[in-house]
Design an enzyme around this catalytic site. Structure first.
Site, PDB file in Angstrom:
ATOM      1  N   CYS A 173     -16.499  -1.866 -26.137  1.00  0.00           N
ATOM      2  CA  CYS A 173     -15.739  -0.898 -27.891  1.00  0.00           C
ATOM      3  C   CYS A 173     -14.115  -0.920 -27.547  1.00  0.00           C
ATOM      4  O   CYS A 173     -13.662  -1.770 -28.445  1.00  0.00           O
ATOM      5  CB  CYS A 173     -16.991  -0.120 -28.857  1.00  0.00           C
ATOM      6  N   ASP A 212     -13.505   1.593   5.353  1.00  0.00           N
ATOM      7  CA  ASP A 212     -13.071   2.003   3.753  1.00  0.00           C
ATOM      8  C   ASP A 212     -14.292   1.410   2.993  1.00  0.00           C
ATOM      9  O   ASP A 212     -13.565   1.432   1.869  1.00  0.00           O
ATOM     10  CB  ASP A 212     -11.667   1.067   4.064  1.00  0.00           C
ATOM     11  N   ASN A 213     -14.971   2.070   3.424  1.00  0.00           N
ATOM     12  CA  ASN A 213     -16.247   1.924   1.772  1.00  0.00           C
ATOM     13  C   ASN A 213     -17.782   3.151   1.823  1.00  0.00           C
ATOM     14  O   ASN A 213     -17.805   3.434   3.802  1.00  0.00           O
ATOM     15  CB  ASN A 213     -16.353   0.303   1.206  1.00  0.00           C
ATOM     16  N   ASP A 231     -12.902  -7.773  10.200  1.00  0.00           N
ATOM     17  CA  ASP A 231     -11.959  -8.377   9.166  1.00  0.00           C
ATOM     18  C   ASP A 231     -11.057  -9.111  10.158  1.00  0.00           C
ATOM     19  O   ASP A 231     -10.909  -9.079  11.142  1.00  0.00           O
ATOM     20  CB  ASP A 231     -11.436  -7.070   8.171  1.00  0.00           C
ATOM     21  N   ARG A 278       0.815  -1.798  -0.077  1.00  0.00           N
ATOM     22  CA  ARG A 278      -0.185  -0.092   0.172  1.00  0.00           C
ATOM     23  C   ARG A 278       1.271   1.514  -0.224  1.00  0.00           C
ATOM     24  O   ARG A 278       0.523   1.905  -0.424  1.00  0.00           O
ATOM     25  CB  ARG A 278      -0.816   0.498   1.680  1.00  0.00           C
ATOM     26  N   ALA A 280      -6.617   0.807   9.858  1.00  0.00           N
ATOM     27  CA  ALA A 280      -5.306   1.733   9.553  1.00  0.00           C
ATOM     28  C   ALA A 280      -6.085   2.580  10.861  1.00  0.00           C
ATOM     29  O   ALA A 280      -5.798   2.812  11.376  1.00  0.00           O
ATOM     30  CB  ALA A 280      -4.948   2.665   9.468  1.00  0.00           C
ATOM     31  N   ASP A 284     -15.450  -4.494  14.078  1.00  0.00           N
ATOM     32  CA  ASP A 284     -14.412  -4.505  12.658  1.00  0.00           C
ATOM     33  C   ASP A 284     -14.887  -6.378  12.004  1.00  0.00           C
ATOM     34  O   ASP A 284     -14.771  -7.136  13.421  1.00  0.00           O
ATOM     35  CB  ASP A 284     -13.274  -4.315  12.879  1.00  0.00           C
ATOM     36  N   VAL A 322     -21.111  -3.832  10.807  1.00  0.00           N
ATOM     37  CA  VAL A 322     -22.058  -2.440  11.043  1.00  0.00           C
ATOM     38  C   VAL A 322     -23.848  -2.781   9.314  1.00  0.00           C
ATOM     39  O   VAL A 322     -22.949  -1.926   8.524  1.00  0.00           O
ATOM     40  CB  VAL A 322     -22.172  -1.112  11.363  1.00  0.00           C
ATOM     41  N   ARG A 356       0.978  -0.207   8.508  1.00  0.00           N
ATOM     42  CA  ARG A 356       0.557   0.741   8.260  1.00  0.00           C
ATOM     43  C   ARG A 356      -0.717   0.747   9.771  1.00  0.00           C
ATOM     44  O   ARG A 356      -0.981   2.107  10.444  1.00  0.00           O
ATOM     45  CB  ARG A 356      -0.846   1.665   7.386  1.00  0.00           C
TER      46      ARG A 356
END
Length: 1013
Positions: free
Chosen positions: A592, A536-537, A464, A17, A436, A462, A512, A473
């Site tokens: 295309c 982060d979203n 994750d 990152r 982070a 969280d 959440v 980080r």
């Protein structure tokens, strides 16, 4: 500045990152740089933490002073057991845990010339101006980067001297601008493709290639740019270089340049400032005098700074400041000394607040990285920052309640006062996310003692788990934590950091959202004092934002993108919400362009990512659906879309191309290479030869359309072979076959693969324009060809228990061939179209949609958020007290603004808040009662009532249907319309209303909240 040249390898899995922020060249320079850091109180350890995570070669610490209890206010690597131990010695082993690639040492001897010249960068905190000048004389003479920084309560300063010939390799870190040339005239005016901005600025440099008619301009030395307008620029004389015919690409070139800085002694008299807040342009000169006055006071009092809120000490500092202002009249430039500001500086001088330390630690650490890498523009040369708005207004600050009480929080109490500190300790805070920003947030809160009081609590959630790339980080995590839940590890880490937090942190692993409203229920939200996002979203942020608006809770929002960061305050009834504004949607790539006419590496990477799905994900999923769903073929033939393609894919993956050995997987990959990079290109050129002319007389292959060239497979070409290796292994994974990475295995098999001859076909249609229809199967179940395909498939019963394994894309596993395949597939496509290829790292960034990140920005942003948290805790109800922040450490740029006020809604003679206001009723009334209530109390005729996605009432419905609903209570009305009862335990229901005012005009109105008993 000289650096060692021994370390060249970079652990991409750890630094990925950050590599996207700094680039490989800057990282290698950093990895060979030695840094000396003096002073290991709060600011010093914050700088050290960020620099160690970033990855310099070595970081040497100097601070022989013994640890004191009050140091724990902001020094997170010290504990009560370290009291009496030299700060550097106590800090070093814990700092070393952050990054095994960074050598952490402790300097014991004098800071003389022999010691200083071992380093490429020297950072001083907690040192006298006299010592700063003495060391800077050495660093300036040897062109060693020199940085000074200090925090005094809610005031801070930093100073840079990178020497007289410091080289910057990239001033801003932006991706070099590239584009397509549409014309170059005889005056050197370059016009770019219509509707495409060139993205250049005066003074930039560009190179050219593939310009027909001007061979002297192609691949020549970079030309300096003068911008004409957003679509044209001038490159000077082009005499003798030929005459432009068509085509061409331009590429911005980052040209290194040198800057010169003055010594500290010179700058003390004639300072140059970088302004941190354009609303405080008068502050830096005042603080320049004030910080020197503090030093003068300390010199008179055996190194001691003024006591908190001590009037006599503050007056002495003001007296010293007056003398300094008279001796240096150029500093204030005729302005009066702001004695009130200088007094406040004196009142807070002994204070050490974690948010200020985090803010300045991020800023100063980034300056260290600039000094050791040459990447980005350094601060020129003084930087002063304050957050006086964060001082409590509703809690007293006196000499008595700011005096030390013998606790780890004394340096915070010195600024904020004991009463306000107790308020912070008893807050109930919700942190959404522990990545982070979440790690930094929890660290700040542990140091502040937030939630550690008898009534205090922090809930962090969280879902994750920790990955290796997080360690660069997310500093609460260590290598041994990889695979564990982030929230659990983070909570335990900060409890160890401050034992007062034990029992006051509730770590959850729930995402959440609507699915977890039974976990984060009404009682939970009502119990909170404030909410902080560390997400982060956008979707999750918007959900939390809606919850905060509903329950009228403040929300502190932040985000980072490389060196850029932003913070936002959402405060009930005062500001707009997070969802009030949105970024513009991303611009998609026309199909295309992806299929036939790429002109940028981003196009080929997107194409390769799609190819990954088409090869290793969708076919396996289709096969498994066919084998598990009895009516799969029939339902496929009834749908619109590429029916023939789906059936052919089933036949290929189950019959004609089903591999039984890994050798067959290798052969499959070789044939796919031929199909995609040779045959399909031959077909395209058959349809549109390179000399094809359009009906308007222009060459078809011009502008954004780049003529391709078929590839001939070469087993000795690394990219060709990488495609085969990655593709064969992924194909084998689908079938549960064992793969290989040995090139010799592949070369041996490839010798025997027979590649059929290819002849272009005249009946193949190729999409040229985005809105042009694409050829596809339009058959139905009666079509003979489709029926034959369906009947030729093996029956599911004959393959009982058989399944393929779809590939689940994972960007951070360097052993799974996912990014390897996409990189090779993309670069082969780039070779077809003479596009500059991308390395694996850049491909991973784009294909994985990775957000570049660096610890310095994270620390800074978190500090700014917590300065706003002080204001929220204080209950400030003036919008001008709050600040939204916008920073870019690369430039560097700091911008702050007041939050935007919420929109207003007007109806009849009333004005209400469009976000925070709502109608509230506390009983379950009938629909008729509701209509009557609004007509009588608000002068509104309700024309529509909805709940969620269900419309409960509409005035335009048939009279009989409306009459049936009028006697129903609202909860019964929901059940009647949705056929579902209101869940037990529901305490509130939301209704959206449409209404007409007294004049019969449609008006916007707030939503309706029904509170159930």
């Amino acid at each position: 500045m000289q650096v060692d040249e021994e370390n060249t390898e970079i652990d991409e899995s750890l630094y990925s990152r950050q590599l996207y922020v700094l680039g490989a060249e800057a990282m290698k320079r950093m990895n060979n740089s030695n840094v000396l850091l003096v002073g290991l109180k709060g600011l010093g350890v914050e700088i050290a933490k960020n620099v160690a995570l970033a990855g310099v070669k070595s970081l040497t610490l100097y601070d022989p002073a013994p640890t004191k209890l009050e140091d724990l206010s902001s020094q997170f690597f010290l504990a009560e057991s370290d009291i009496g131990t030299p700060r550097a010695a106590a800090t070093a082993p814990r700092l070393a845990e952050l990054n095994r690639y960074v050598k952490i040492g402790v300097h014991d001897g004098p800071l003389d010339e022999a010691a200083i010249t071992q380093y490429q960068c020297v950072v001083l905190t907690e040192t006298s101006i006299e010592t700063q000048v003495q060391i800077n004389e050495i660093t300036h003479k040897h062109n060693i980067a020199f940085i000074v920084a200090d925090v005094r309560g809610l005031f801070a300063m930093a100073f840079n001297d990178f020497g007289t010939d410091f080289t910057i390799i990239d001033a801003n870190g932006n991706e070099p601008a590239t584009g397509i040339v549409s014309d170059v005239d005889e005056s050197g005016n370059v016009t770019v493709l219509e509707d495409t901005r060139h993205g250049l600025e005066d003074g930039d440099y560009v190179t050219f290639r593939e310009i027909d008619g001007m061979p002297g301009l192609n691949d020549a030395e970079p030309r300096k740019v003068t911008v004409i307008d957003p679509y044209a620029f001038n490159i000077g004389s082009v005499a003798g270089l030929g005459t432009y015919v068509r085509g061409g690409l331009y590429q911005q070139v980052k040209v290194p340049f040198q800057i010169s800085m003055e010594s500290l002694m010179t700058q003390l008299q004639k300072p140059e400032y970088l302004y941190s807040d354009f609303a405080k342009l008068e502050r830096p000169p005042q603080l320049h005098i004030g910080f020197q006055a503090l030093q003068g006071f300390a010199n008179k009092h055996e190194g001691q700074l003024p006591k908190p809120m001590d009037e006599a000490d503050a007056n002495e500092v003001v007296h010293i400041a007056r003398t300094l202002a008279a001796q240096m009249p150029g500093v204030l430039d005729g302005a009066e000394l702001d004695e009130k500001l200088i007094k406040e500086l004196a009142y807070e001088a002994r204070g050490d607040l974690p948010p200020m330390v985090a803010t300045m630690g991020g800023i100063v650490a980034q300056e260290v990285l600039k000094a050791t890498s040459g990447k980005f523009s350094p601060i020129r040369q003084y930087f002063y920052f304050d957050s006086l708005e964060s001082l409590p207004e509703n809690y007293a600050r006196t000499a008595e309640n700011t005096a030390p009480v013998g606790s780890r929080y004394d340096n915070q109490i010195a600024v904020l006062g004991k009463e306000f500190h107790d308020k912070i300790r008893n807050m109930k805070e919700f942190l959404v996310g522990s990545g982070a920003i979440g790690c930094e947030m929890l660290k700040n809160w542990a140091l502040m003692g937030l939630g550690s009081g008898p009534e205090g609590k922090i809930t962090v959630t969280d879902n994750d788990t920790i990955e290796k790339s997080n360690l660069n980080r997310q500093f609460l995590f260590r290598p041994a934590d990889v695979g564990k839940q982030k929230s659990d590890v983070a909570a335990k880490a900060v409890e160890a950091m401050n034992p007062d937090m034990a029992g006051h942190i509730d770590a959850k692993q729930d995402k959440v959202g609507q699915d977890t409203e039974n976990v984060f229920d009404d009682d939970f939200w009502m119990s909170l004092d404030a909410v902080t996002n560390a997400l982060d979203n956008v979707e999750a942020r918007q959900y939390v934002d809606r919850r905060c608006v509903f329950f009228k809770k403040s929300l502190l929002e932040s985000g980072t993108l490389g060196t850029k960061g932003n913070t936002q305050v959402v405060y009930p009834m005062l500001t707009e919400s997070y969802s009030s504004s949105q970024d513009p949607p991303e611009t998609g790539i026309p199909l295309c362009t992806l299929r036939s006419f790429p002109n940028r590496i981003e196009h080929t990477i997107a194409w390769a990512k799609s190819l990954f799905q088409d090869y290793f994900v969708l076919p396996a999923e289709n096969v498994n659906q066919y084998l598990s769903q009895p009516d799969y073929v029939e339902s496929t033939l009834k749908m619109s879309g590429d029916k023939k393609g789906i059936l052919e894919s089933l036949q290929a993956y189950l019959v004609t191309e089903k591999p039984l050995t890994f050798d067959e997987c290798i052969a499959w990959a070789r044939l796919e290479f031929e199909k995609k990079y040779h045959n399909e290109i031959e077909q395209l050129l058959y349809n549109f030869p390179k000399d094809e002319v359009t009906s308007s007389g222009t060459l078809f292959w011009s502008g954004p359309k780049r003529p391709p060239t078929p590839l001939s497979f070469d087993v000795e070409n690394p990219t060709h072979l990488e495609f085969i290796i990655a593709g064969a292994n992924l194909h084998a994974f689908n079938y549960g076959l064992k793969g290989s990475s040995d090139p010799e295995v592949f070369k041996k098999v490839l010798e025997n693969v027979i590649v059929p001859e290819f002849s272009p076909k005249s009946n193949v249609k190729i999409q040229v324009e985005e809105n042009e229809p694409v050829e596809g199967s339009s058959g139905n179940f009666e079509d003979d060809e489709l029926k034959h395909l369906a009947e030729s498939l093996p029956t599911p019963s004959s393959l009982a228990g058989y399944r393929l394994v779809p590939v689940e894309f994972e960007k951070d596993d360097d052993t799974n061939y996912h990014i390897d395949f996409i990189t090779a597939a993309s670069n082969l496509r780039a070779m077809n179209y003479a596009i500059e290829p991308a390395d694996r790292l850049k491909t991973k960034l784009i294909a994985g949609r990775i957000i570049p990140a660096i610890a310095t920005t994270t620390g800074l942003v978190t500090g700014l958020v917590n300065l706003e948290l002080y204001k929220v805790a204080d209950g400030k109800n003036k919008i001008e007290a709050y600040k939204n922040g916008f920073v870019n450490l690369a430039l560097p740029f700091f911008g702050f603004s007041e939050p935007i006020t919420p929109p207003k809604i007007k109806y009849n003679d009333k004005v209400v808040d469009g976000i925070w206001d709502r109608f509230e009723i506390d009983r379950d009334m009938t629909l008729q009662e509701l209509l009557d209530y609004f007509e009588k109390e608000e002068g509104l005729t309700i024309t529509m009532v909805s709940h969620g996605v269900s419309m409960l009432y509409a005035s335009f419905a048939p009279p009989k249907k409306r009459a049936q609903k009028l006697p129903l209570k609202l909860t019964k009305l929901i059940e009647d319309v949705t056929s579902k009862p209101v869940p037990e335990g529901t305490k509130t229901l939301l209704f959206v209303l449409c209404a007409e005012d007294l004049e019969g005009e449609d008006v916007d109105v707030p939503y309706l909240l029904l509170r159930l008993k």
